[in-house]
Design a protein around this motif. Structure first.
Motif, mmCIF file in Angstrom:
data_model
loop_
_atom_site.group_PDB
_atom_site.id
_atom_site.type_symbol
_atom_site.label_atom_id
_atom_site.label_comp_id
_atom_site.label_asym_id
_atom_site.label_seq_id
_atom_site.Cartn_x
_atom_site.Cartn_y
_atom_site.Cartn_z
ATOM 1 N N MET A 75 0.824 -1.202 0.000
ATOM 2 C CA MET A 75 0.000 0.000 0.000
ATOM 3 C C MET A 75 0.863 1.258 0.000
ATOM 4 N N VAL A 76 1.909 1.260 0.824
ATOM 5 C CA VAL A 76 2.797 2.418 0.891
ATOM 6 C C VAL A 76 3.507 2.625 -0.441
ATOM 7 N N LYS A 77 3.915 1.533 -1.099
ATOM 8 C CA LYS A 77 4.548 1.636 -2.414
ATOM 9 C C LYS A 77 3.588 2.253 -3.423
ATOM 10 N N THR A 78 2.311 1.847 -3.356
ATOM 11 C CA THR A 78 1.291 2.433 -4.229
ATOM 12 C C THR A 78 1.219 3.938 -4.038
ATOM 13 N N ALA A 79 1.251 4.378 -2.784
ATOM 14 C CA ALA A 79 1.150 5.804 -2.485
ATOM 15 C C ALA A 79 2.356 6.579 -2.998
ATOM 16 N N THR A 80 3.555 6.090 -2.722
ATOM 17 C CA THR A 80 4.752 6.819 -3.139
ATOM 18 C C THR A 80 4.911 6.809 -4.661
ATOM 19 N N ASN A 81 4.513 5.712 -5.300
ATOM 20 C CA ASN A 81 4.599 5.658 -6.761
ATOM 21 C C ASN A 81 3.688 6.678 -7.429
ATOM 22 N N SER A 82 2.600 7.045 -6.737
ATOM 23 C CA SER A 82 1.645 7.989 -7.323
ATOM 24 C C SER A 82 2.246 9.382 -7.489
ATOM 25 N N LEU A 83 3.361 9.646 -6.805
ATOM 26 C CA LEU A 83 4.006 10.946 -6.933
ATOM 27 C C LEU A 83 4.679 11.112 -8.292
ATOM 28 N N GLU A 84 4.999 9.991 -8.914
ATOM 29 C CA GLU A 84 5.695 10.035 -10.195
ATOM 30 C C GLU A 84 4.686 10.276 -11.330
ATOM 31 N N GLY A 85 4.968 11.239 -12.134
ATOM 32 C CA GLY A 85 4.148 11.471 -13.316
ATOM 33 C C GLY A 85 2.863 12.223 -13.073
ATOM 34 N N THR A 86 2.645 12.745 -11.866
ATOM 35 C CA THR A 86 1.443 13.542 -11.626
ATOM 36 C C THR A 86 1.743 15.009 -11.882
ATOM 37 N N ASP A 87 0.701 15.758 -12.226
ATOM 38 C CA ASP A 87 0.871 17.178 -12.539
ATOM 39 C C ASP A 87 0.939 18.033 -11.292
ATOM 40 N N LEU A 88 0.198 17.627 -10.255
ATOM 41 C CA LEU A 88 0.199 18.341 -8.978
ATOM 42 C C LEU A 88 0.234 17.326 -7.838
ATOM 43 N N VAL A 89 0.793 17.750 -6.709
ATOM 44 C CA VAL A 89 0.733 16.943 -5.489
ATOM 45 C C VAL A 89 0.016 17.760 -4.426
ATOM 46 N N LEU A 90 -0.996 17.146 -3.804
ATOM 47 C CA LEU A 90 -1.698 17.787 -2.697
ATOM 48 C C LEU A 90 -1.368 17.013 -1.431
ATOM 49 N N TRP A 91 -0.545 17.601 -0.578
ATOM 50 C CA TRP A 91 -0.159 16.963 0.678
ATOM 51 C C TRP A 91 -1.109 17.424 1.772
ATOM 52 N N MET A 92 -1.699 16.476 2.472
ATOM 53 C CA MET A 92 -2.611 16.794 3.561
ATOM 54 C C MET A 92 -1.968 16.475 4.901
ATOM 55 N N VAL A 93 -2.071 17.433 5.827
ATOM 56 C CA VAL A 93 -1.638 17.225 7.209
ATOM 57 C C VAL A 93 -2.787 17.622 8.120
ATOM 58 N N GLU A 94 -2.658 17.294 9.398
ATOM 59 C CA GLU A 94 -3.705 17.611 10.375
ATOM 60 C C GLU A 94 -3.324 18.831 11.192
ATOM 61 N N ALA A 95 -4.239 19.770 11.331
ATOM 62 C CA ALA A 95 -3.988 20.941 12.169
ATOM 63 C C ALA A 95 -3.705 20.575 13.628
ATOM 64 N N PRO A 96 -4.417 19.600 14.220
ATOM 65 C CA PRO A 96 -4.135 19.269 15.623
ATOM 66 C C PRO A 96 -2.767 18.617 15.834
ATOM 67 N N ASN A 97 -2.230 17.928 14.814
ATOM 68 C CA ASN A 97 -0.931 17.263 14.927
ATOM 69 C C ASN A 97 -0.224 17.410 13.585
ATOM 70 N N PRO A 98 0.329 18.603 13.316
ATOM 71 C CA PRO A 98 0.708 18.946 11.945
ATOM 72 C C PRO A 98 1.990 18.330 11.408
ATOM 73 N N LEU A 99 2.875 17.820 12.239
ATOM 74 C CA LEU A 99 4.118 17.277 11.703
ATOM 75 C C LEU A 99 4.565 16.070 12.523
ATOM 76 N N SER A 100 3.828 14.970 12.320
ATOM 77 C CA SER A 100 4.151 13.727 13.025
ATOM 78 C C SER A 100 5.359 13.056 12.387
ATOM 79 N N GLN A 101 5.804 11.945 12.952
ATOM 80 C CA GLN A 101 6.925 11.200 12.380
ATOM 81 C C GLN A 101 6.597 10.723 10.975
ATOM 82 N N ASP A 102 5.342 10.292 10.761
ATOM 83 C CA ASP A 102 4.937 9.850 9.421
ATOM 84 C C ASP A 102 4.946 11.013 8.430
ATOM 85 N N ASP A 103 4.561 12.217 8.905
ATOM 86 C CA ASP A 103 4.617 13.392 8.035
ATOM 87 C C ASP A 103 6.056 13.700 7.622
#
Length: 298
Positions: A75-103
């Motif tokens: 699943m994670v590979k699917t997500a990271t691969n989607s960054l290749e060849g796209t015209d725009l990237v929309l990164w979503m974070v959470e206001a209550p916890n805006p920069l976690s380790q996963d972020d």
């Protein structure tokens, strides 16, 4: 005369940040399932929003984090691969916890992206307004974002603004899909996802990630506005099977009752829904099963 714009937008973020909720709101219809449980989205879901002067093609990806076994790594590979060849990237974070380790893991992956990156700070309705400006300043120092937009995907706050900004950064081009098409996912896959969403909603505390749904049949009855849908819910243990069936079949009946109206809306007919539950202990490690379920490309 204004030129037409079209392009692919990868929606990326850590689990449960609101990617599916946002895409469904942008599309005005559910194509990606929503649950309070992280990692609800398992496949890259494509949603299509056609506007008078533009076509936005959204990729709702699985959440990115460091945990999990073989299936989760796919699943994670699917997500990271989607960054290749796209015209725009929309990164979503959470206001209550805006920069976690996963972020921070996502941030590193984004450093090599050449496409414009927009940042959506979601769930702003859950924090005080005075906390937002420091969060925006913090992110602005991390990457050269094209735009930073505070939103609430659940309530719709600033979602229209976000959509207009996405259109602004799209390249010029012709529509890539028919104007009335909403997704590229097969009908059976969406039906399976709608059923799986109801399982998550009702029994996610007892069965975290051990559930998959395979739609065996979708058949219209001749001469009637009625469609027979048959699906199998796969679990890993007999104890999980007992939970999903419930006493006297009550839980399985409830799952069907919740899923049926949304399947009827999708198909445009009344639906007779028949569900089975089967144990398949190794389904998350079996490539052939994952292909049948639509989580792994043939």
């Amino acid at each position: 005369m204004n030129s037409y714009k079209s392009g692919f937008v990868a929606i990326i973020g850590r689990p449960n940040v609101g990617k599916s909720t946002l895409m469904n709101r942008l599309l005005g219809q559910k194509v990606s399932i929503v649950s309070p449980r992280p990692q609800t989205t398992r496949a890259k879901i494509l949603g299509i929003k056609s506007l008078p002067g533009a076509q936005l093609i959204f990729l709702d990806t699985p959440g990115i984090d460091k945990s999990g076994g073989y299936f989760h790594r796919l699943m994670v590979k699917t997500a990271t691969n989607s960054l290749e060849g796209t015209d725009l990237v929309l990164w979503m974070v959470e206001a209550p916890n805006p920069l976690s380790q996963d972020d921070k893991l996502i941030l590193e992956a984004l450093r090599s992206v050449k496409s414009p990156i927009l940042l959506a700070i979601n769930k702003v309705d859950l924090v005080e307004k005075e906390r937002l400006l420091p969060t925006i300043d913090r992110f602005r120092a991390l990457l050269p974002f094209a735009e930073i937009v505070p939103i609430s995907a659940t309530k719709g706050d600033n979602v229209a603004l976000l959509e207009s900004l996405l259109v602004q950064y799209l390249p010029e081009g012709q529509p890539l899909y028919p104007l009335d098409q909403l997704t590229d996912q097969p009908e059976r896959f969406i039906i399976a996802e709608l059923i799986r969403e109801k399982v998550f909603r009702l029994v996610y505390q007892e069965i975290p990630y051990a559930v998959a749904v395979l739609v065996e049949q979708v058949r219209e009855r001749e001469g009637r506005a009625l469609t027979d849908v048959e699906a199998t819910i796969y679990v890993e243990k007999d104890s999980q099977k007992a939970i999903i069936i419930g006493r006297g079949g009550a839980m399985l009946k409830k799952i069907g009752e919740l899923a049926r109206p949304e399947i009827e809306m999708l198909l445009g007919t009344q639906v007779f829904l028949k569900l089975w539950v089967k144990v398949r202990s190794d389904w998350q490690k079996d490539d052939e099963v994952l292909k049948r379920l639509g989580y792994l490309q043939p």
